[in-house]
Write a protein that holds these residues in place. Structure first.
Motif, PDB file in Angstrom:
ATOM      1  N   GLY A  29      11.995  -3.489  14.001  1.00 32.18           N
ATOM      2  CA  GLY A  29      11.214  -4.026  12.895  1.00 32.18           C
ATOM      3  C   GLY A  29       9.892  -3.323  12.674  1.00 32.18           C
ATOM      4  O   GLY A  29       9.129  -3.682  11.766  1.00 32.18           O
ATOM      5  N   LYS A  30       9.598  -2.302  13.464  1.00 32.50           N
ATOM      6  CA  LYS A  30       8.321  -1.599  13.341  1.00 32.50           C
ATOM      7  C   LYS A  30       8.228  -0.862  12.008  1.00 32.50           C
ATOM      8  O   LYS A  30       9.174  -0.196  11.586  1.00 32.50           O
ATOM      9  CB  LYS A  30       8.160  -0.601  14.489  1.00 32.50           C
ATOM     10  CG  LYS A  30       6.840   0.172  14.438  1.00 32.50           C
ATOM     11  CD  LYS A  30       6.739   1.220  15.550  1.00 32.50           C
ATOM     12  CE  LYS A  30       5.451   2.016  15.440  1.00 32.50           C
ATOM     13  NZ  LYS A  30       5.355   3.077  16.478  1.00 32.50           N
ATOM     14  N   LEU A  31       7.062  -0.979  11.362  1.00 31.91           N
ATOM     15  CA  LEU A  31       6.811  -0.312  10.092  1.00 31.91           C
ATOM     16  C   LEU A  31       5.887   0.872  10.302  1.00 31.91           C
ATOM     17  O   LEU A  31       4.847   0.758  10.951  1.00 31.91           O
ATOM     18  CB  LEU A  31       6.169  -1.282   9.092  1.00 31.91           C
ATOM     19  CG  LEU A  31       7.003  -2.477   8.632  1.00 31.91           C
ATOM     20  CD1 LEU A  31       6.171  -3.349   7.699  1.00 31.91           C
ATOM     21  CD2 LEU A  31       8.279  -2.037   7.947  1.00 31.91           C
ATOM     22  N   THR A  32       6.252   2.012   9.710  1.00 32.42           N
ATOM     23  CA  THR A  32       5.437   3.213   9.788  1.00 32.42           C
ATOM     24  C   THR A  32       5.203   3.728   8.368  1.00 32.42           C
ATOM     25  O   THR A  32       6.164   3.967   7.630  1.00 32.42           O
ATOM     26  CB  THR A  32       6.131   4.309  10.623  1.00 32.42           C
ATOM     27  OG1 THR A  32       6.427   3.796  11.919  1.00 32.42           O
ATOM     28  CG2 THR A  32       5.246   5.532  10.750  1.00 32.42           C
ATOM     29  N   LEU A  33       3.935   3.886   7.998  1.00 28.95           N
ATOM     30  CA  LEU A  33       3.624   4.368   6.654  1.00 28.95           C
ATOM     31  C   LEU A  33       4.188   5.772   6.453  1.00 28.95           C
ATOM     32  O   LEU A  33       3.944   6.673   7.249  1.00 28.95           O
ATOM     33  CB  LEU A  33       2.110   4.381   6.428  1.00 28.95           C
ATOM     34  CG  LEU A  33       1.648   4.876   5.055  1.00 28.95           C
ATOM     35  CD1 LEU A  33       2.151   3.969   3.946  1.00 28.95           C
ATOM     36  CD2 LEU A  33       0.118   4.989   5.013  1.00 28.95           C
ATOM     37  N   HIS A  34       4.945   5.955   5.381  1.00 22.61           N
ATOM     38  CA  HIS A  34       5.520   7.263   5.062  1.00 22.61           C
ATOM     39  C   HIS A  34       4.779   7.914   3.897  1.00 22.61           C
ATOM     40  O   HIS A  34       4.347   9.062   3.996  1.00 22.61           O
ATOM     41  CB  HIS A  34       7.003   7.115   4.712  1.00 22.61           C
ATOM     42  CG  HIS A  34       7.709   8.416   4.505  1.00 22.61           C
ATOM     43  ND1 HIS A  34       7.669   9.091   3.303  1.00 22.61           N
ATOM     44  CD2 HIS A  34       8.461   9.178   5.342  1.00 22.61           C
ATOM     45  CE1 HIS A  34       8.382  10.209   3.407  1.00 22.61           C
ATOM     46  NE2 HIS A  34       8.866  10.279   4.638  1.00 22.61           N
ATOM     47  N   THR A  35       4.623   7.179   2.781  1.00 22.78           N
ATOM     48  CA  THR A  35       3.958   7.710   1.594  1.00 22.78           C
ATOM     49  C   THR A  35       3.074   6.632   0.981  1.00 22.78           C
ATOM     50  O   THR A  35       3.586   5.611   0.517  1.00 22.78           O
ATOM     51  CB  THR A  35       4.990   8.181   0.546  1.00 22.78           C
ATOM     52  OG1 THR A  35       5.822   9.196   1.129  1.00 22.78           O
ATOM     53  CG2 THR A  35       4.298   8.737  -0.686  1.00 22.78           C
ATOM     54  N   PRO A  36       1.759   6.839   0.974  1.00 16.24           N
ATOM     55  CA  PRO A  36       0.870   5.850   0.348  1.00 16.24           C
ATOM     56  C   PRO A  36       1.100   5.785  -1.168  1.00 16.24           C
ATOM     57  O   PRO A  36       1.369   6.802  -1.811  1.00 16.24           O
ATOM     58  CB  PRO A  36      -0.540   6.373   0.659  1.00 16.24           C
ATOM     59  CG  PRO A  36      -0.361   7.348   1.783  1.00 16.24           C
ATOM     60  CD  PRO A  36       1.004   7.941   1.600  1.00 16.24           C
ATOM     61  N   ILE A  37       0.989   4.586  -1.729  1.00 16.49           N
ATOM     62  CA  ILE A  37       1.016   4.385  -3.182  1.00 16.49           C
ATOM     63  C   ILE A  37      -0.136   3.440  -3.524  1.00 16.49           C
ATOM     64  O   ILE A  37      -0.141   2.289  -3.089  1.00 16.49           O
ATOM     65  CB  ILE A  37       2.340   3.787  -3.675  1.00 16.49           C
ATOM     66  CG1 ILE A  37       3.517   4.718  -3.349  1.00 16.49           C
ATOM     67  CG2 ILE A  37       2.287   3.530  -5.186  1.00 16.49           C
ATOM     68  CD1 ILE A  37       4.872   4.164  -3.778  1.00 16.49           C
ATOM     69  N   GLU A  38      -1.103   3.938  -4.263  1.00 14.77           N
ATOM     70  CA  GLU A  38      -2.274   3.150  -4.656  1.00 14.77           C
ATOM     71  C   GLU A  38      -2.912   2.441  -3.454  1.00 14.77           C
ATOM     72  O   GLU A  38      -3.249   1.249  -3.539  1.00 14.77           O
ATOM     73  CB  GLU A  38      -1.888   2.150  -5.747  1.00 14.77           C
ATOM     74  CG  GLU A  38      -1.291   2.800  -6.988  1.00 14.77           C
ATOM     75  CD  GLU A  38      -0.823   1.794  -8.046  1.00 14.77           C
ATOM     76  OE1 GLU A  38      -1.048   0.582  -7.869  1.00 14.77           O
ATOM     77  OE2 GLU A  38      -0.226   2.233  -9.039  1.00 14.77           O
ATOM     78  N   THR A  76       0.797  -1.225   0.000  1.00 14.30           N
ATOM     79  CA  THR A  76       0.000   0.000   0.000  1.00 14.30           C
ATOM     80  C   THR A  76       0.831   1.277   0.000  1.00 14.30           C
ATOM     81  O   THR A  76       0.272   2.372   0.085  1.00 14.30           O
ATOM     82  CB  THR A  76      -0.935   0.027   1.227  1.00 14.30           C
ATOM     83  OG1 THR A  76      -0.140  -0.131   2.419  1.00 14.30           O
ATOM     84  CG2 THR A  76      -1.953  -1.102   1.150  1.00 14.30           C
ATOM     85  N   GLY A  77       2.167   1.150  -0.077  1.00 17.65           N
ATOM     86  CA  GLY A  77       2.981   2.352  -0.096  1.00 17.65           C
ATOM     87  C   GLY A  77       4.380   2.133   0.421  1.00 17.65           C
ATOM     88  O   GLY A  77       4.858   0.995   0.533  1.00 17.65           O
ATOM     89  N   LEU A  78       5.032   3.245   0.741  1.00 17.66           N
ATOM     90  CA  LEU A  78       6.396   3.229   1.258  1.00 17.66           C
ATOM     91  C   LEU A  78       6.358   3.320   2.779  1.00 17.66           C
ATOM     92  O   LEU A  78       5.742   4.232   3.341  1.00 17.66           O
ATOM     93  CB  LEU A  78       7.194   4.395   0.675  1.00 17.66           C
ATOM     94  CG  LEU A  78       7.327   4.412  -0.852  1.00 17.66           C
ATOM     95  CD1 LEU A  78       8.043   5.685  -1.298  1.00 17.66           C
ATOM     96  CD2 LEU A  78       8.080   3.179  -1.348  1.00 17.66           C
ATOM     97  N   PHE A  79       7.034   2.384   3.430  1.00 18.13           N
ATOM     98  CA  PHE A  79       7.040   2.306   4.885  1.00 18.13           C
ATOM     99  C   PHE A  79       8.463   2.477   5.410  1.00 18.13           C
ATOM    100  O   PHE A  79       9.416   1.906   4.863  1.00 18.13           O
ATOM    101  CB  PHE A  79       6.510   0.952   5.359  1.00 18.13           C
ATOM    102  CG  PHE A  79       5.033   0.772   5.187  1.00 18.13           C
ATOM    103  CD1 PHE A  79       4.170   0.878   6.273  1.00 18.13           C
ATOM    104  CD2 PHE A  79       4.487   0.513   3.930  1.00 18.13           C
ATOM    105  CE1 PHE A  79       2.799   0.709   6.114  1.00 18.13           C
ATOM    106  CE2 PHE A  79       3.122   0.344   3.759  1.00 18.13           C
ATOM    107  CZ  PHE A  79       2.276   0.443   4.855  1.00 18.13           C
ATOM    108  N   VAL A  80       8.607   3.248   6.471  1.00 16.89           N
ATOM    109  CA  VAL A  80       9.880   3.345   7.169  1.00 16.89           C
ATOM    110  C   VAL A  80       9.947   2.192   8.168  1.00 16.89           C
ATOM    111  O   VAL A  80       9.026   1.991   8.970  1.00 16.89           O
ATOM    112  CB  VAL A  80      10.032   4.692   7.895  1.00 16.89           C
ATOM    113  CG1 VAL A  80      11.306   4.707   8.736  1.00 16.89           C
ATOM    114  CG2 VAL A  80      10.055   5.839   6.886  1.00 16.89           C
TER     115      VAL A  80
END
Length: 293
Positions: free
Chosen positions: A85-94, A75-79
């Motif tokens: 290992g935690k993922l945080t949405l940075h920029t949604p893509i589609e 769903t996008g680019l995650f930091v």
């Protein structure tokens, strides 16, 4: 010519192994099993393969800094925080398009990230290629069925990409300061009459493009003129993507997949899905760090 030695780097079997990327600071190769939502890592010096469950499909990784990575996911680019290992949405893509997921992606020398998408079922024309740089996202190319082979020249003036379904590997001029394409893409390699399909690629310091030929059981090397200069046999039918590895970026790691095969076909391709090391002399280079802001 030195004898080519192909060895198993990791015997962890991926259904769809993809997106290898080497971190020279930690001597670690990262890669993905896309459809099973797993990030894998292993040091070149040895040890076990670590498997990180991501909770969604993901396909590519880039280094932000020592503490953070950027992952191209469904769903996008995650930091990703390296320590936790935690993922945080940075920029949604589609994010609202349930049909698509991320696929082949790579960092331009300036720090921009070209990110490919595609349909989860290879739906015709469902994918695109995006440009991401310092927080800005733009669509570069649309109507793509299987985005692949994104790679850049060392000076940042040339970009390559393909829609695997076309059999055509494209080349386009690139602005070295921004990573944006300049001018119209032209055909670099016409692979339509050859065995297999153009998958992931890397571009070395000598202007040689190394491509994993899905279904062709080979890694193919193309010179600056687009002519085939070398073909290296692989012990699997579906090699998927190469990456330069080692302290001097002078070897290749290659992912592979068993996706799409029947049980009978898998018995004829027992190492399909494993990740390999090619001890061949290559003049590779390390992936640049991605600039997210």
């Amino acid at each position: 010519m030195n004898e080519t030695i192909v060895s198993v780097f990791s015997d962890h079997v991926c259904q769809l192994g993809e997106g290898p990327s080497y971190d020279p600071a930690t001597d670690t190769l990262f890669w993905f099993d896309i459809v099973n939502g797993q990030l894998l890592e292993k040091r070149l010096s040895g040890g076990a393969t670590s498997v990180h469950e991501l909770g969604q499909m993901a396909s590519a990784i880039a280094i932000i800094d020592e503490q953070r990575q950027l992952i191209a996911a469904e769903t996008g680019l995650f930091v990703r925080d390296v320590a936790t290992g935690k993922l945080t949405l940075h920029t949604p893509i589609e994010p609202d398009n349930a049909v698509t997921r991320s696929n082949d992606s790579r960092v331009h020398p300036c720090g921009a990230f070209w990110v490919g998408t595609m349909g989860k079922g290879e739906e015709k024309g469902a994918g695109s290629i995006y440009w991401f740089f310092k927080g800005e996202l733009r669509q570069l190319y649309s109507g793509i069925t299987v985005s692949n082979s994104i790679c850049f020249s060392q000076d940042g003036t040339i970009a390559h990409y393909t829609d695997t379904s076309t059999g055509l590997l494209m080349r386009v001029g690139c602005d070295p300061a921004t990573g944006l394409p300049v001018g119209e893409p032209k055909v670099f390699v016409d692979h339509r009459s050859a065995k297999g399909y153009i998958d992931g690629s890397v571009f070395d310091r000598d202007g040689i493009l190394w491509n994993a030929c899905w279904g062709g059981s080979v890694i193919e090397a193309y010179g600056p003129d687009g002519k085939l200069v070398r073909s290296i046999a692989m012990p699997v039918t579906q090699p998927s993507c190469p990456a330069f590895v080692g302290r001097n970026a002078d070897r290749l790691a290659v992912t592979s997949a068993w996706s799409g095969k029947s049980e009978k076909q898998r018995l004829l391709d027992l190492q399909g899905g494993m990740t390999f090391l090619l001890d061949i002399p290559v003049n590779g280079r390390f992936e640049p760090r991605v600039l997210i802001a």
